[in-house]
Design a protein around this motif. Structure first.
Motif, PDB file in Angstrom:
ATOM      1  N   LEU A 223      45.364  55.127  59.517  1.00  0.00           N
ATOM      2  CA  LEU A 223      45.691  56.190  60.464  1.00  0.00           C
ATOM      3  C   LEU A 223      46.066  57.430  59.646  1.00  0.00           C
ATOM      4  O   LEU A 223      46.929  57.351  58.766  1.00  0.00           O
ATOM      5  N   ALA A 245      53.020  51.883  63.536  1.00  0.00           N
ATOM      6  CA  ALA A 245      51.722  51.411  63.030  1.00  0.00           C
ATOM      7  C   ALA A 245      51.899  50.772  61.655  1.00  0.00           C
ATOM      8  O   ALA A 245      51.278  49.742  61.347  1.00  0.00           O
ATOM      9  N   TRP A 250      49.100  48.801  59.662  1.00  0.00           N
ATOM     10  CA  TRP A 250      48.158  49.898  59.419  1.00  0.00           C
ATOM     11  C   TRP A 250      48.495  50.589  58.102  1.00  0.00           C
ATOM     12  O   TRP A 250      49.662  50.691  57.720  1.00  0.00           O
ATOM     13  N   LEU A 301      46.975  51.262  69.614  1.00  0.00           N
ATOM     14  CA  LEU A 301      47.987  52.274  69.260  1.00  0.00           C
ATOM     15  C   LEU A 301      48.807  52.671  70.490  1.00  0.00           C
ATOM     16  O   LEU A 301      50.006  52.928  70.383  1.00  0.00           O
ATOM     17  N   LEU A 304      51.503  50.178  70.852  1.00  0.00           N
ATOM     18  CA  LEU A 304      52.551  50.399  69.841  1.00  0.00           C
ATOM     19  C   LEU A 304      53.422  51.598  70.234  1.00  0.00           C
ATOM     20  O   LEU A 304      54.644  51.565  70.142  1.00  0.00           O
TER      21      LEU A 304
END
Ligand code: PLP
Length: 309
Positions: A223, A245, A250, A301, A304
C-alpha cells in the motif's frame, strides 16, 4: 420540498464548558470575523459513527498543528472534547437515528482568528448528518482527473507561509478544482506538482496498491501513498489505515509517486474521514487495475478501516 438537515451548533466559550449552543439557521458570525474576510483560520472534519467520533485524537492533534502553523492560539483539547461530546449527544437526542446503518454525523471544528481587532479566536463545533454522497462513492467508485497544482513538491519547506501542510479555511482553490472536475464529467481530482509528483485530492489522500506473487508463491500486498513532505496534508485516515494494514501484513510505502504509477497500480483510492475509502475506477478516462482485484482489495481495506476507532 426536503427540509434542511438538522444542525447542532455550539461555540467554544469559557462561560459554557459544554459549549454555547446557537441556532444555526440564524446569523451567528460578525461580518468582520477574519475567518470570513480573509479565510484566516483552521478546521477539521470528523465522522461520528453511532455517536462516537472516529480518530478524535488524531484530528485534535492535526488541528493543533494547523493552528501552530498560523500562529493561532486555540482552545485546549479538553475544551474541544467536552463541546464535541455535548454537540454529538444533543444531535442524537434531538434527531434519533432512524436507521442504525446510517447513524453517521459529520462533526466540523472551526477556529478563526476572530473579529478584527479582538484578541480571541472564534471557535465552534457543528454536527450534521452525513449525506448519502460519501456512501455512494464508497460503493460505486469514482472517476478522477489529474490536475496541475502549479507548484513543485519542495515548495512546502522553501515557503512555509504557503501553509501547505495545514488545514486552513482557505479552501476556495480546492473547491474550484472540484468544480472544474465536475464540468469535465469527473467526480474528483488528483493534483500533481510542477515537477511531476502525485500529491493529493482537494479533500482526500491518494492511496495505491500493488499485489505481487513472490518467488516462494506467497502474495505480497503493498500500500503506497505520496510522501508527506511534498506539501500535502497528513491524512488521519491514511495514517490510521496504514497502521491497521501493517498489522494485517501489508507492506507500506511513501512515494515519490508519478502519475504513471497510478495508471500501473492494481487499485487506487481516495481516502478521507467522511467519505472513507473510495475506489478510483478511471483516471483521465483510463481504467485503473482490474475490477475483480480492485473489489477484493477495497473490501479488505474497507474492513480494516471500519475497525478503526
Ligand atoms: N488532504 C486534504 C487536502 C484534505 O482536505 C483532506 C480531508 O479533508 C484529506 C487529505 C484527508 O484527511 P483525513 O483523512 O484526515 O480526513
Amino acid at each position: 420540498m426536503t427540509s434542511p438537515a438538522p444542525v447542532v451548533l455550539a461555540f467554544l466559550d469559557p462561560a459554557y464548558p459544554d459549549g454555547r449552543v446557537a441556532d444555526a439557521s440564524k446569523p451567528q458570525l460578525l461580518v468582520t470575523d477574519l475567518g470570513v474576510t480573509r479565510g484566516d483560520g483552521v478546521f477539521e472534519t470528523m465522522l461520528a459513527v453511532g455517536g462516537t467520533v472516529r480518530k478524535m485524537q488524531a484530528h485534535l492533534d492535526r488541528l493543533a498543528g494547523s493552528a501552530a502553523a498560523l500562529d493561532l492560539e486555540i482552545p485546549d483539547q479538553q475544551a474541544w472534547r467536552r463541546v464535541i461530546a455535548a454537540a454529538v449527544a444533543r444531535h442524537r437526542l434531538e434527531n434519533p437515528p432512524a436507521d442504525p446503518a446510517a447513524d453517521e454525523l459529520v462533526v466540523k471544528l472551526v477556529v478563526t482568528r476572530g473579529v478584527e481587532g479582538a484578541p480571541t479566536p472564534t471557535a465552534w463545533v457543528q454536527a450534521t448528518p452525513a449525506g448519502a454522497a460519501g456512501r455512494r462513492q464508497r460503493e460505486t467508485g469514482i472517476d478522477v482527473i489529474l490536475l496541475d497544482r502549479g507548484y513543485d513538491s519542495d515548495v512546502a519547506d522553501r515557503a512555509p507561509w504557503l501553509l501547505l501542510g495545514a488545514k486552513t479555511l482557505s479552501y476556495a482553490v480546492n473547491m474550484a478544482a472540484l468544480r472544474h472536475a465536475h464540468k469535465q464529467g469527473a467526480d474528483d481530482v488528483i493534483f500533481f506538482s510542477s515537477d511531476g509528483r502525485v500529491l493529493e485530492g482537494p479533500t482526500s489522500t491518494v492511496l495505491l496498491a500493488h499485489v505481487e506473487k513472490s518467488d516462494d508463491g506467497t502474495t505480497v500486498k503493498r500500500l503506497i501513498t505520496p510522501q508527506l513532505d511534498s506539501g500535502i496534508l497528513a491524512g488521519t485516515s491514511q495514517g490510521a489505515l496504514f497502521a491497521a494494514a501493517k498489522a494485517a501484513g501489508w507492506e507500506l510505502g511513501y512515494g515519490p509517486l508519478e502519475p504513471r504509477d497510478l495508471m500501473d497500480a492494481d487499485a487506487v483510492w481516495l481516502i478521507s474521514s467522511v467519505r472513507l475509502l473510495a475506489p478510483v475506477n478511471r483516471i483521465d478516462g483510463k481504467e485503473i487495475g482490474t475490477p475483480a482485484l480492485q473489489k477484493e482489495l477495497t473490501a479488505e481495506l474497507g474492513e480494516l478501516f471500519a475497525g478503526i476507532q
